[in-house]
Enzyme design. Structure first.
Site, PDB file in Angstrom:
ATOM      1  N   ASP A  91      -3.286  17.317   5.363  1.00  0.00           N
ATOM      2  CA  ASP A  91      -2.747  16.263   4.515  1.00  0.00           C
ATOM      3  C   ASP A  91      -3.637  15.023   4.557  1.00  0.00           C
ATOM      4  O   ASP A  91      -3.884  14.373   3.544  1.00  0.00           O
ATOM      5  CB  ASP A  91      -1.356  15.894   5.061  1.00  0.00           C
ATOM      6  CG  ASP A  91      -0.422  15.369   3.991  1.00  0.00           C
ATOM      7  OD1 ASP A  91      -0.770  15.457   2.805  1.00  0.00           O
ATOM      8  OD2 ASP A  91       0.665  14.884   4.343  1.00  0.00           O
ATOM      9  N   LYS A 177      10.072   5.614   4.219  1.00  0.00           N
ATOM     10  CA  LYS A 177       9.232   6.035   3.088  1.00  0.00           C
ATOM     11  C   LYS A 177       7.795   6.196   3.561  1.00  0.00           C
ATOM     12  O   LYS A 177       7.100   5.226   3.835  1.00  0.00           O
ATOM     13  CB  LYS A 177       9.262   5.026   1.930  1.00  0.00           C
ATOM     14  CG  LYS A 177       8.731   5.696   0.664  1.00  0.00           C
ATOM     15  CD  LYS A 177       8.173   4.769  -0.374  1.00  0.00           C
ATOM     16  CE  LYS A 177       6.772   4.338  -0.174  1.00  0.00           C
ATOM     17  NZ  LYS A 177       5.743   5.409  -0.218  1.00  0.00           N
ATOM     18  N   GLY A 230       0.774  -1.559   6.558  1.00  0.00           N
ATOM     19  CA  GLY A 230      -0.035  -1.264   5.376  1.00  0.00           C
ATOM     20  C   GLY A 230      -0.963  -2.418   5.072  1.00  0.00           C
ATOM     21  O   GLY A 230      -1.328  -3.189   5.960  1.00  0.00           O
ATOM     22  N   SER A 231      -1.304  -2.548   3.803  1.00  0.00           N
ATOM     23  CA  SER A 231      -2.323  -3.528   3.418  1.00  0.00           C
ATOM     24  C   SER A 231      -1.729  -4.937   3.282  1.00  0.00           C
ATOM     25  O   SER A 231      -0.523  -5.101   3.068  1.00  0.00           O
ATOM     26  CB  SER A 231      -2.932  -3.096   2.089  1.00  0.00           C
ATOM     27  OG  SER A 231      -1.926  -3.085   1.102  1.00  0.00           O
ATOM     28  N   GLY A 235       1.858  -6.273   1.980  1.00  0.00           N
ATOM     29  CA  GLY A 235       2.591  -7.032   2.999  1.00  0.00           C
ATOM     30  C   GLY A 235       3.155  -8.319   2.427  1.00  0.00           C
ATOM     31  O   GLY A 235       4.298  -8.699   2.709  1.00  0.00           O
ATOM     32  N   SER A 236       2.361  -8.993   1.590  1.00  0.00           N
ATOM     33  CA  SER A 236       2.849 -10.231   0.959  1.00  0.00           C
ATOM     34  C   SER A 236       4.043  -9.947   0.060  1.00  0.00           C
ATOM     35  O   SER A 236       5.023 -10.710   0.047  1.00  0.00           O
ATOM     36  CB  SER A 236       1.755 -10.855   0.086  1.00  0.00           C
ATOM     37  OG  SER A 236       0.714 -11.305   0.858  1.00  0.00           O
ATOM     38  N   LYS A 237       3.955  -8.827  -0.694  1.00  0.00           N
ATOM     39  CA  LYS A 237       5.080  -8.469  -1.583  1.00  0.00           C
ATOM     40  C   LYS A 237       6.338  -8.200  -0.768  1.00  0.00           C
ATOM     41  O   LYS A 237       7.446  -8.563  -1.170  1.00  0.00           O
ATOM     42  CB  LYS A 237       4.751  -7.175  -2.353  1.00  0.00           C
ATOM     43  CG  LYS A 237       3.909  -7.374  -3.563  1.00  0.00           C
ATOM     44  CD  LYS A 237       3.961  -6.110  -4.410  1.00  0.00           C
ATOM     45  CE  LYS A 237       3.030  -6.234  -5.590  1.00  0.00           C
ATOM     46  NZ  LYS A 237       2.994  -5.054  -6.418  1.00  0.00           N
ATOM     47  N   GLU A 252       2.741  -5.119   9.942  1.00  0.00           N
ATOM     48  CA  GLU A 252       1.507  -4.736  10.644  1.00  0.00           C
ATOM     49  C   GLU A 252       0.466  -4.501   9.564  1.00  0.00           C
ATOM     50  O   GLU A 252       0.531  -3.513   8.834  1.00  0.00           O
ATOM     51  CB  GLU A 252       1.714  -3.433  11.433  1.00  0.00           C
ATOM     52  CG  GLU A 252       2.804  -3.504  12.470  1.00  0.00           C
ATOM     53  CD  GLU A 252       2.425  -4.308  13.687  1.00  0.00           C
ATOM     54  OE1 GLU A 252       1.236  -4.645  13.841  1.00  0.00           O
ATOM     55  OE2 GLU A 252       3.323  -4.613  14.486  1.00  0.00           O
ATOM     56  N   CYS A 286      -6.511   0.393  11.370  1.00  0.00           N
ATOM     57  CA  CYS A 286      -6.310  -1.054  11.173  1.00  0.00           C
ATOM     58  C   CYS A 286      -7.029  -1.859  12.238  1.00  0.00           C
ATOM     59  O   CYS A 286      -7.529  -2.944  11.961  1.00  0.00           O
ATOM     60  CB  CYS A 286      -4.822  -1.371  11.177  1.00  0.00           C
ATOM     61  SG  CYS A 286      -3.998  -0.711  12.621  1.00  0.00           S
ATOM     62  N   GLU A 385     -11.825  -5.956   5.141  1.00  0.00           N
ATOM     63  CA  GLU A 385     -11.616  -4.648   5.761  1.00  0.00           C
ATOM     64  C   GLU A 385     -12.149  -3.557   4.826  1.00  0.00           C
ATOM     65  O   GLU A 385     -11.821  -3.540   3.644  1.00  0.00           O
ATOM     66  CB  GLU A 385     -10.112  -4.470   5.948  1.00  0.00           C
ATOM     67  CG  GLU A 385      -9.721  -3.203   6.642  1.00  0.00           C
ATOM     68  CD  GLU A 385      -8.210  -3.133   6.839  1.00  0.00           C
ATOM     69  OE1 GLU A 385      -7.467  -3.363   5.867  1.00  0.00           O
ATOM     70  OE2 GLU A 385      -7.797  -2.846   7.963  1.00  0.00           O
TER      71      GLU A 385
HETATM   72  P1  NAD Z   1      -0.658   0.189   1.294  1.00  0.00           P
HETATM   73  O1  NAD Z   1      -0.259  -1.203   1.572  1.00  0.00           O
HETATM   74  O2  NAD Z   1      -1.274   0.503   0.002  1.00  0.00           O
HETATM   75  O3  NAD Z   1       0.594   1.162   1.431  1.00  0.00           O
HETATM   76  C1  NAD Z   1       1.398   1.193   2.578  1.00  0.00           C
HETATM   77  C2  NAD Z   1       2.772   1.695   2.206  1.00  0.00           C
HETATM   78  O4  NAD Z   1       3.376   0.756   1.339  1.00  0.00           O
HETATM   79  C3  NAD Z   1       2.786   3.027   1.472  1.00  0.00           C
HETATM   80  O5  NAD Z   1       3.891   3.792   1.906  1.00  0.00           O
HETATM   81  C4  NAD Z   1       2.968   2.611   0.024  1.00  0.00           C
HETATM   82  O6  NAD Z   1       3.584   3.595  -0.774  1.00  0.00           O
HETATM   83  C5  NAD Z   1       3.894   1.424   0.202  1.00  0.00           C
HETATM   84  N1  NAD Z   1       3.907   0.505  -0.947  1.00  0.00           N
HETATM   85  C6  NAD Z   1       2.921   0.256  -1.841  1.00  0.00           C
HETATM   86  N2  NAD Z   1       3.360  -0.626  -2.775  1.00  0.00           N
HETATM   87  C7  NAD Z   1       4.619  -0.958  -2.442  1.00  0.00           C
HETATM   88  C8  NAD Z   1       5.590  -1.839  -2.999  1.00  0.00           C
HETATM   89  N3  NAD Z   1       5.353  -2.555  -4.107  1.00  0.00           N
HETATM   90  N4  NAD Z   1       6.786  -1.938  -2.393  1.00  0.00           N
HETATM   91  C9  NAD Z   1       7.049  -1.238  -1.271  1.00  0.00           C
HETATM   92  N5  NAD Z   1       6.194  -0.376  -0.712  1.00  0.00           N
HETATM   93  C10 NAD Z   1       4.980  -0.247  -1.277  1.00  0.00           C
HETATM   94  O7  NAD Z   1      -1.596   0.575   2.528  1.00  0.00           O
HETATM   95  P2  NAD Z   1      -2.355   1.945   2.780  1.00  0.00           P
HETATM   96  O8  NAD Z   1      -3.517   1.985   1.853  1.00  0.00           O
HETATM   97  O9  NAD Z   1      -1.396   3.072   2.811  1.00  0.00           O
HETATM   98  O10 NAD Z   1      -2.845   1.715   4.292  1.00  0.00           O
HETATM   99  C11 NAD Z   1      -3.999   1.047   4.599  1.00  0.00           C
HETATM  100  C12 NAD Z   1      -3.705  -0.358   5.096  1.00  0.00           C
HETATM  101  O11 NAD Z   1      -2.766  -0.323   6.165  1.00  0.00           O
HETATM  102  C13 NAD Z   1      -4.924  -1.013   5.668  1.00  0.00           C
HETATM  103  O12 NAD Z   1      -5.029  -2.327   5.200  1.00  0.00           O
HETATM  104  C14 NAD Z   1      -4.677  -1.021   7.169  1.00  0.00           C
HETATM  105  O13 NAD Z   1      -5.326  -2.004   7.884  1.00  0.00           O
HETATM  106  C15 NAD Z   1      -3.195  -1.135   7.255  1.00  0.00           C
HETATM  107  N6  NAD Z   1      -2.709  -0.610   8.527  1.00  0.00           N
HETATM  108  C16 NAD Z   1      -2.284  -1.494   9.485  1.00  0.00           C
HETATM  109  C17 NAD Z   1      -1.849  -1.030  10.726  1.00  0.00           C
HETATM  110  C18 NAD Z   1      -1.386  -1.983  11.805  1.00  0.00           C
HETATM  111  O14 NAD Z   1      -0.778  -1.549  12.761  1.00  0.00           O
HETATM  112  N7  NAD Z   1      -1.629  -3.261  11.683  1.00  0.00           N
HETATM  113  C19 NAD Z   1      -1.812   0.335  10.972  1.00  0.00           C
HETATM  114  C20 NAD Z   1      -2.243   1.221   9.970  1.00  0.00           C
HETATM  115  C21 NAD Z   1      -2.678   0.719   8.738  1.00  0.00           C
END
Ligand code: NAD
Length: 491
Positions: A91, A177, A230-231, A235-237, A252, A286, A385
């Site tokens: 996956d 999710k 996530g990103s 995160g801001s949203k 995170e 991350c 990043e």
């Molecule tokens: P992403 O922010 O695109 O997605 C993360 C999650 O958020 C996914 O499940 C996605 O479907 C969901 N998402 C997207 N849009 C959304 C919305 N509008 N409302 C609610 N949920 C939504 O990130 P990614 O590309 O999956 O992961 C990479 C990022 O994650 C990198 O920036 C990385 O640094 C960060 N990360 C941080 C840590 C940490 O512990 N600090 C760990 C792993 C990854």
């Protein structure tokens, strides 16, 4: 491989019949199809979690009773480590031994929080010393309610465990999710929880896109807590959505973490940790130490060794023996990382090694491990990043300069320092503005220790007892123990 949503203890099809393809990043083949939930499914999942919290037994169980379920989940994962690790590889693309670490760690995470759930039973015994002896007070900790866990694709099952385990241990109910590109093992987690007899609605797993299913979750009034990895932009949203009805929130996010290597370091050791710090999990980490600062006395020798070892990394399908670098997770991620390398070149950086698709890999999202030098300090490659196997290396002269360069970032997730001088290493560790600091290594992560970032790398801490607090409210219970009148109108 499962494909349905897991809601209220049942495997169900999405109401609007949505689906999404699962692609093996090593072969680009479609290997499966999973459900893509919409707001209607999210409503049902949140309602189920709400009922399980408000009317169900889960939050009322003793911590010790909840711990039994968590340990059963841990054992359920452990019993299937190889099988689940294999799913993670097809996956996500990561090498099998790394997937095995992740799955084993995920099981350990459930065990760890089972222990903290048991300790919760002793919480009310804590008296608070009050200056006013007419009262006695105590603090009890209670679950926040319905927690939504939204996770990324780089450590699919492990990121789920980091949120689901403490949330369940605290007595919360959960809507999880997973990332749309890596949902397979989250569905296995649901199956394992189901086998463990977790009451219906306590854990719900909703697969689907971020913009549809994710957005519906974060906007839902029935959710009390948003736990997100996530990103930064998403995160801001999440934070904005949480602000609307004061949901609890922990974030995170990303990083651009520095690794400072002083010239009293052993070059072999430094090179191994630098490589592990940026190339494990294809650099999609991350906390990856993607900005390496090397003191000038060993810079040339270290760089030469780093390039030699980087060129020897075995690239291939994560299921093959001896592979250290698999494909990136998706076509989109591959394109983004290639674009970042091209932008670095355009900004004046030198590609010291790597930088392209490896020979003999026409299919799959493969990319050579890449070392960049001469990276301008104001270029995106140094500042942003990249989230791929790309490291920027640069020399420095003094400790002061290294600390200044290291901290000159809007991120503050992690940092590392290597030196044989223990006092200096400790001093630099303290000077870093980052939530996680490694001395003489980079990346080892422990369930017991706090994880999270300063600055734009996030809010709150996961793991350890800090991660447990994310899912608990603190209630003050104060009792009047004096017979004397209060004196407001009865004198
Ligand atoms: P992403 O922010 O695109 O997605 C993360 C999650 O958020 C996914 O499940 C996605 O479907 C969901 N998402 C997207 N849009 C959304 C919305 N509008 N409302 C609610 N949920 C939504 O990130 P990614 O590309 O999956 O992961 C990479 C990022 O994650 C990198 O920036 C990385 O640094 C960060 N990360 C941080 C840590 C940490 O512990 N600090 C760990 C792993 C990854």
């Amino acid at each position: 491989m499962r494909s349905d949503l897991y809601i209220d203890g049942q495997w169900v099809k999405p109401i609007n019949g949505g689906s999404s393809k699962v692609i093996n990043p090593a072969t680009e083949e479609v290997i499966h199809t999973i459900s893509a939930a919409t707001a209607e499914d999210v409503d049902i999942a949140v309602d189920a979690a709400r009922r399980a919290f408000d009317k169900g037994v889960w939050p009322k169980l003793s911590g010790a009773d909840r711990a039994t379920y968590l340990r059963d989940i841990a054992n359920g994962i452990r019993a299937r480590v190889k099988e689940i690790a294999r799913l993670e590889v097809i996956d996500n693309g990561k090498p099998f031994p790394e997937a095995e670490w992740d799955i084993t760690d995920a099981a350990g995470c459930f065990d760890f929080y089972a222990g903290l759930a048991e300790q919760l039973d002793n919480d009310p015994e804590e008296p608070i010393a009050l200056a006013d002896e007419r009262f006695i007070s105590k603090a009890v900790r209670e679950p926040i309610g319905v927690a939504a866990a939204i996770i990324p694709w780089n450590y699919p099952l492990l990121m789920a465990a980091w949120k689901v385990a403490p949330a369940l241990a605290a007595g919360c109910t959960v809507v999880l999710k997973p990332a749309e590109v890596t949902s397979l093992t989250a569905l296995e987690l649901a199956a394992i929880a189901d086998e463990a007899g977790l009451p219906p609605g306590v854990l719900n797993v909703v697969t689907g896109s971020g913009s549809v299913a994710g957005q519906a979750i974060i906007d839902h009034k029935g959710v009390d807590k948003l736990a997100f990895t996530g990103s930064g932009p998403i995160g801001s949203k999440i934070m904005a959505a949480a602000a609307r009805d004061i949901k609890r929130v922990s974030l995170e996010l990303g990083g651009k973490s520095p690794f400072v290597v002083f010239d009293d370091s052993d070059i072999e050791q430094a090179v191994e940790w630098i490589m592990f710090g940026i190339f494990w999990n294809q650099g999609q980490v991350c906390s990856a130490t993607s900005r390496v600062l090397v003191q000038e006395g060993i810079y040339d020798a270290l760089l030469a060794r780093l390039i030699k070892e980087t060129n020897r990394i075995r690239i291939g399908n994560g299921l093959d023996d001896g592979v250290l670098l698999g494909p990136l997770v998706s076509r989109r991620q591959h394109e983004q990382v290639v674009d970042a390398i091209e932008a670095a070149k355009a900004a004046g950086a030198t590609v010291a090694c790597g930088g392209a698709r490896p020979d003999g890999f026409d299919k799959g999202y493969y990319l050579q491990p890449t070392v960049l030098t001469d990276v301008p300090l104001d270029s995106a490659a140094w500042v942003e990043e990249i989230f791929g196997p790309v490291v920027c290396v640069r020399p420095f002269k003094t400790e002061e300069e290294a600390i200044e360069l290291a901290n000159d970032s809007r991120f503050g997730l992690a940092a590392a320092v290597m030196s044989k001088d223990g006092v200096r290493a400790e001093r630099v560790a303290r000077a870093f503005r980052a939530g996680i600091v490694w001395i003489n290594c980079s990346q080892p992560t422990f369930t017991e220790a706090p994880w999270g970032g300063y600055k734009e790398s996030g809010i709150g801490r996961e793991l350890g007892r800090w991660g447990f607090d994310n899912y608990l409210e603190t209630k003050q219970i104060t009792k009047l123990v004096s017979e004397a009148p209060w004196g407001w109108y009865i004198k």
